[in-house]
Design a protein around this motif. Structure first.
Motif, mmCIF file in Angstrom:
data_model
loop_
_atom_site.group_PDB
_atom_site.id
_atom_site.type_symbol
_atom_site.label_atom_id
_atom_site.label_comp_id
_atom_site.label_asym_id
_atom_site.label_seq_id
_atom_site.Cartn_x
_atom_site.Cartn_y
_atom_site.Cartn_z
ATOM 1 N N ARG A 135 68.237 82.854 9.712
ATOM 2 C CA ARG A 135 68.266 83.544 8.117
ATOM 3 C C ARG A 135 67.911 82.265 7.221
ATOM 4 N NH1 ARG A 135 72.266 82.696 4.382
ATOM 5 N NH2 ARG A 135 71.917 83.468 2.290
ATOM 6 N N HIS A 139 65.804 80.350 5.574
ATOM 7 C CA HIS A 139 65.543 79.519 4.007
ATOM 8 C C HIS A 139 64.503 77.924 4.034
ATOM 9 C CE1 HIS A 139 67.714 77.852 0.260
ATOM 10 N NE2 HIS A 139 67.912 77.274 1.252
ATOM 11 N N HIS A 140 65.166 77.582 4.794
ATOM 12 C CA HIS A 140 64.694 76.058 4.825
ATOM 13 C C HIS A 140 63.286 75.887 4.217
ATOM 14 C CE1 HIS A 140 69.074 74.553 5.443
ATOM 15 N NE2 HIS A 140 68.812 73.486 5.810
ATOM 16 N N ARG A 142 61.417 78.606 3.518
ATOM 17 C CA ARG A 142 60.320 78.331 2.218
ATOM 18 C C ARG A 142 60.358 77.872 1.214
ATOM 19 N NH1 ARG A 142 63.647 81.457 -1.946
ATOM 20 N NH2 ARG A 142 62.110 82.268 -3.335
ATOM 21 N N LYS A 143 61.927 76.526 0.689
ATOM 22 C CA LYS A 143 61.971 76.090 0.267
ATOM 23 C C LYS A 143 61.522 74.742 0.667
ATOM 24 C CE LYS A 143 65.645 72.620 -1.279
ATOM 25 N NZ LYS A 143 64.717 71.233 -1.193
#
Length: 340
Positions: A135, A139-140, A142-143
Motif C-alpha cells: 500500500r 501510495h508513493h 500515485r503521489k
C-alpha cells in the motif's frame, strides 16, 4: 504527523476495533482453545491479545510510514522493501517477546499454553505488514504521478510567465528605444546590442522545453540580458557576480526573472544606483539587491514571478527557495547537483 481531529478520531476508532477484536477472538476460542478456564483467564488472555494486536497492527503501520519517510520507494525500491520486511520481523518478534515476558511476570500466567496466540499473531501480522508495504509503495507511486503532472502544469505556467516577461511591451520598447539612439551614436555598439538581444531571445526559445540548465548557460544568458540593461541604465545599474568554481543546475530564466524583479521594483538612478549581487553560500545560489522601492510601478505587480520560482523548485529539490527582506532583498536558490 499532524494531529488533526479527524486523525485522532480515526486512531481511536482503530484502537477500539482492535481491542474489541482481541477480546472477541478470545471469547470465541480463536486465539487459544481450552486455555480459558475461568474469568481471570479470559481477562488475562483477552487483554494480552488486544494489546498485542494494537502493538503489532498499529505499531507496524507507524513503522511502515517511518521507513517510507527515510527510504524512498522510487529511488531505492529494493532497499526499501528489504528494510521494511526486516524491520517488521524484528519489531514483531520484539513486541511479542516483551509482551509475553511482561504478562508472565506481572500476572503469573503461563503463556506456554497460549503459544498459538503468538504464532497466529506473527503470521497475521506478516500478511498485514506485506499489505501495508504494498500500500505504501502504491501510495508513493500515485503521489509521484500526481506530482509529475503538477510539475508539468507549473513548469508550463512558469515558462509562459518567463517568456511573457521577456516579450512584454516595456522590455521591447526600452530595448528598441536604446537601440534607436545607438544606431546614430555608435554603430559598432548598436551591432553588438542587436547580437545580444538576439542571444537573449534564442536562449528563451532554446530552453522553453528544459526543466534544468547548467549554471554556466544561465550566466551566459544573464550576461547578455544585463548588457542590454546596462546600455539603458549605464552605471546606475551594477552587477556583482561571484560564481567562480560554482557548479549547479538551475531552472532556466530564473536568475533573469530575479534581476527583472529587482529592476522593476526599485529606483535606478545616479543618486540611488541599484546593485545586484550573485554568489553562492551554504549550498545556495544567492541573488541579493539593495532596497529602494519605487512609489509607483510602471507595471502592475502580482507576485507571480517569485511564486512560480518557488513552485518550480519544490519539484526539483527537497529544499525550499528562501526569500528574505531586511536591509536587502535576498532570494536563495538551492544548488542542484549536475548528476540529478
Amino acid at each position: 504527523m499532524v494531529l488533526t481531529r479527524k486523525f485522532i478520531l480515526t486512531e481511536l476508532r482503530d484502537f477500539a476495533f482492535l481491542i474489541i477484536g482481541g477480546f472477541l477472538m478470545t471469547a470465541l476460542g480463536l486465539t487459544c482453545r481450552n486455555c480459558v478456564n475461568s474469568a481471570k483467564d479470559f481477562w488475562i488472555i483477552g487483554s494480552f491479545t488486544a494489546i498485542l494486536w494494537l502493538l503489532l497492527w498499529k505499531g507496524n503501520s507507524y513503522l511502515t510510514d517511518y521507513v517510507s519517510s527515510k527510504i524512498s520507494w522510487l529511488k531505492t525500491p529494493m532497499k526499501r522493501f528489504i528494510v521494511g520486511i526486516v524491520s517488521t520481523v524484528v519489531y514483531t518478534y520484539a513486541a511479542i517477546s516483551l509482551m509475553t515476558f511482561a504478562y508472565q511476570f506481572f500476572s503469573g500466567y503461563n503463556f506456554s499454553r497460549a503459544g498459538a496466540t503468538s504464532i497466529m499473531s506473527i503470521i497475521i501480522t506478516l500478511i498485514i505488514s506485506l499489505f501495508m508495504h504494498c500500500r505504501a509503495f502504491l501510495h508513493h507511486w500515485r503521489k509521484t504521478a500526481i506530482d509529475a503532472e503538477k510539475l508539468q502544469k507549473e513548469s508550463i505556467a512558469a515558462k509562459y510567465e518567463s517568456l511573457k516577461n521577456q516579450v512584454n511591451p516595456h522590455f521591447l520598447f526600452n530595448s528598441f528605444n536604446a537601440l534607436t539612439n545607438l544606431v546614430y551614436e555608435d554603430q559598432d555598439k548598436a551591432a553588438k546590442f542587436i547580437k545580444q538581444l538576439s542571444n537573449v531571445y534564442r536562449y528563451v526559445l532554446d530552453t522553453r522545453d528544459k526543466e534544468l540548465v547548467s549554471l554556466e548557460e544561465e550566466v551566459g544568458f544573464l550576461n547578455a540580458y544585463m548588457y542590454l540593461q546596462k546600455i539603458r541604465f549605464g552605471n546606475k545599474l551594477q552587477m556583482d557576480m561571484q560564481l567562480t568554481g560554482v557548479e549547479s543546475m538551475v531552472a532556466p530564466l530564473v536568475l533573469q526573472m530575479l534581476f527583472e524583479n529587482a529592476i522593476k521594483h526599485n529606483i535606478v538612478s545616479e543618486e540611488n544606483p541599484l546593485t545586484i549581487k550573485v554568489f553562492a553560500a551554504d549550498q545556495y545560489l544567492i541573488v541579493q539587491n539593495n532596497i529602494q522601492l519605487k512609489t509607483v510601478l510602471q507595471e502592475e505587480s502580482n507576485g507571480i514571478g517569485l511564486e512560480n520560482i518557488c513552485k518550480r523548485y519544490e519539484f526539483l529539490t527537497d529544499r525550499k527557495v528562501i526569500i528574505e527582506q531586511t536591509e536587502t532583498f535576498t532570494v536563495k536558490l538551492p544548488i542542484i547537483a549536475a548528476s540529478l
